[in-house]
Design an enzyme around this catalytic site. Sequence first.
Site, PDB file in Angstrom:
ATOM      1  N   CYS A  21       2.111  -2.694  -1.377  1.00  0.00           N
ATOM      2  CA  CYS A  21       2.846  -3.140  -0.196  1.00  0.00           C
ATOM      3  C   CYS A  21       2.312  -2.423   1.035  1.00  0.00           C
ATOM      4  O   CYS A  21       1.596  -1.433   0.930  1.00  0.00           O
ATOM      5  CB  CYS A  21       4.338  -2.841  -0.338  1.00  0.00           C
ATOM      6  SG  CYS A  21       5.113  -3.613  -1.772  1.00  0.00           S
ATOM      7  N   GLY A  47      -0.099  -7.061   0.838  1.00  0.00           N
ATOM      8  CA  GLY A  47       0.981  -7.857   0.266  1.00  0.00           C
ATOM      9  C   GLY A  47       1.115  -9.181   0.963  1.00  0.00           C
ATOM     10  O   GLY A  47       1.276  -9.217   2.187  1.00  0.00           O
ATOM     11  N   ASN A 126       6.632   1.749   0.154  1.00  0.00           N
ATOM     12  CA  ASN A 126       5.373   1.430  -0.520  1.00  0.00           C
ATOM     13  C   ASN A 126       5.233   2.377  -1.699  1.00  0.00           C
ATOM     14  O   ASN A 126       5.257   3.603  -1.512  1.00  0.00           O
ATOM     15  CB  ASN A 126       4.193   1.601   0.442  1.00  0.00           C
ATOM     16  CG  ASN A 126       2.847   1.430  -0.251  1.00  0.00           C
ATOM     17  OD1 ASN A 126       2.734   0.746  -1.263  1.00  0.00           O
ATOM     18  ND2 ASN A 126       1.818   2.054   0.289  1.00  0.00           N
ATOM     19  N   GLY A 127       5.093   1.847  -2.896  1.00  0.00           N
ATOM     20  CA  GLY A 127       4.974   2.675  -4.082  1.00  0.00           C
ATOM     21  C   GLY A 127       5.886   2.168  -5.177  1.00  0.00           C
ATOM     22  O   GLY A 127       6.389   1.049  -5.121  1.00  0.00           O
ATOM     23  N   TYR A 266     -10.686  -0.075  -3.236  1.00  0.00           N
ATOM     24  CA  TYR A 266     -10.331  -1.486  -3.056  1.00  0.00           C
ATOM     25  C   TYR A 266      -9.164  -1.745  -2.114  1.00  0.00           C
ATOM     26  O   TYR A 266      -9.236  -2.625  -1.266  1.00  0.00           O
ATOM     27  CB  TYR A 266     -10.013  -2.095  -4.430  1.00  0.00           C
ATOM     28  CG  TYR A 266      -9.550  -3.536  -4.386  1.00  0.00           C
ATOM     29  CD1 TYR A 266     -10.400  -4.552  -3.941  1.00  0.00           C
ATOM     30  CD2 TYR A 266      -8.270  -3.895  -4.795  1.00  0.00           C
ATOM     31  CE1 TYR A 266      -9.978  -5.878  -3.906  1.00  0.00           C
ATOM     32  CE2 TYR A 266      -7.838  -5.213  -4.759  1.00  0.00           C
ATOM     33  CZ  TYR A 266      -8.698  -6.198  -4.313  1.00  0.00           C
ATOM     34  OH  TYR A 266      -8.288  -7.501  -4.262  1.00  0.00           O
TER      35      TYR A 266
END
Length: 489
Positions: A21, A47, A126-127, A266
């Site tokens: 995210c 996302g 995020n996570g 990435y």
Amino acid sequence: MTETPRFLSDPFDDDKLKEECGIFGITGVAEAANFVALGLHALQHRGQEAGGIVSYDPEAGFQSARRFGYVRDNFTKASLMETLPGALSIGHVRYSTSGSKGNTAIRDVQPLFAEFAMGGCAIAHNGNLTNAEQLKAELIERGSIFQSSSDTECIIHLMARSIQSNIPERIKDALRRVEGAFSLVAMTRSKLIGVRDPRGVRPLMLAKIGDGYALASETCAFDIIGAEFMREIEPGEMVIITPDGIESFYPFEKTQSRFCIFEHVYFSRPDSVISGRSVYETRRQIGMELAREAPVDADLVCPVPDSGTPAAIGFSQESGIPYAMGIIRNSYMGRTFIEPTEHIRNMGVRLKLNVNRAIIKDKRVILVDDSVVRGTTSRKIKEMILDAGAKEVHFRIASPPTMWPCFYGVDTPAREQLLASTMSEEEMRVHLGVASLKFVSLDGLYRACGEDNGRNVLDPQYCDACFSGEYPVRPSDMIERGFQMRKSA
């Protein structure tokens, strides 16, 4: 009544790890939500499933908008953005890594908002929390009623049960109970708050814009709004930003940082900066390491676009083999497709990628990609290259073999679906049907990230669990479900 189109998350690209995210927050600027929308647009690669924005204005109070799909299709409409007034705002773009996948409800879309006795608070995360299921069971037993399937909601309920007198202290209380990876942006009526987990697995950046400040998952989100990058939020740090300035706290027990190394490979955009290093430059260095570790006699070095491009450039520069765009991406397909027919679905990656036949014909081609997950896309690309008349296809992969799932905010297939977990490198080569297949070593990856001596096996500098099986935070919920950890040597 016309049926609402069902949007599928990239049905032709199930061979990549999905990008967690992205979060963004800003304070001290007029029409803050518009800046958040721009920041989220820059973070869209993290996302694509849904996005949300919450703002605060003294007259209008807290306002929120949550939508499925791209930022550009929702949060560029004046009629919507006018409903989000104020100089303080946070936002989130989502790819579901916990809760429901492929059947997301609007209630799962962040930021999440709750009204406490001392005022409202919105949170974007995020996570992934590795003990969320245990916490949720405990909280439900004690009377909490959950409205979403998101692990982030555990934080809201833990805050509600805290006896602290203000929201920042309640956030600290809640986060001391959770395990796993989290970078958060939160907001009250007067404060923008950023927090990073003690190991710093997920990124969080700070910037200055005019008289205000911004927080974001990546520095590329600051470029689009003209903000000046200041620094990274440190692992275990909490910042509270008000009109009076920035306060910094360290509410957690200090531990060794373990930033996600796949951000370098990435997830992050190549124009972002992480730990003082250009992501593009790191990926170019990975390609150079690959060329040194796994040379091959060939005519062309071609990237699998777009994530393989910097590594392919580095491989070409180090090997002296010419670089060429042997595969061209169709930029207009996007990452979603509406209800593809079976015939279209069978066309697979050809809808997204096309071989540059004039360049490929009669050549020995080195294809450079960032990873191999299931191997399905790699096989199709190899077939396209051979169908275009290539003599040979060699794969060079800019990450070590992905052998273990991630539980810290990346949607990874189950371990048995990861090609490298069930096959040796030679078996993978045969399965993919290529002349040669080589991955960068874990030491080579560390060197490309600036660790000259490679990986410290006793105390790794990064989280590399997807390659090594060494998880820095015990994935409690998954172990409870039967996940088998790697046995110590």
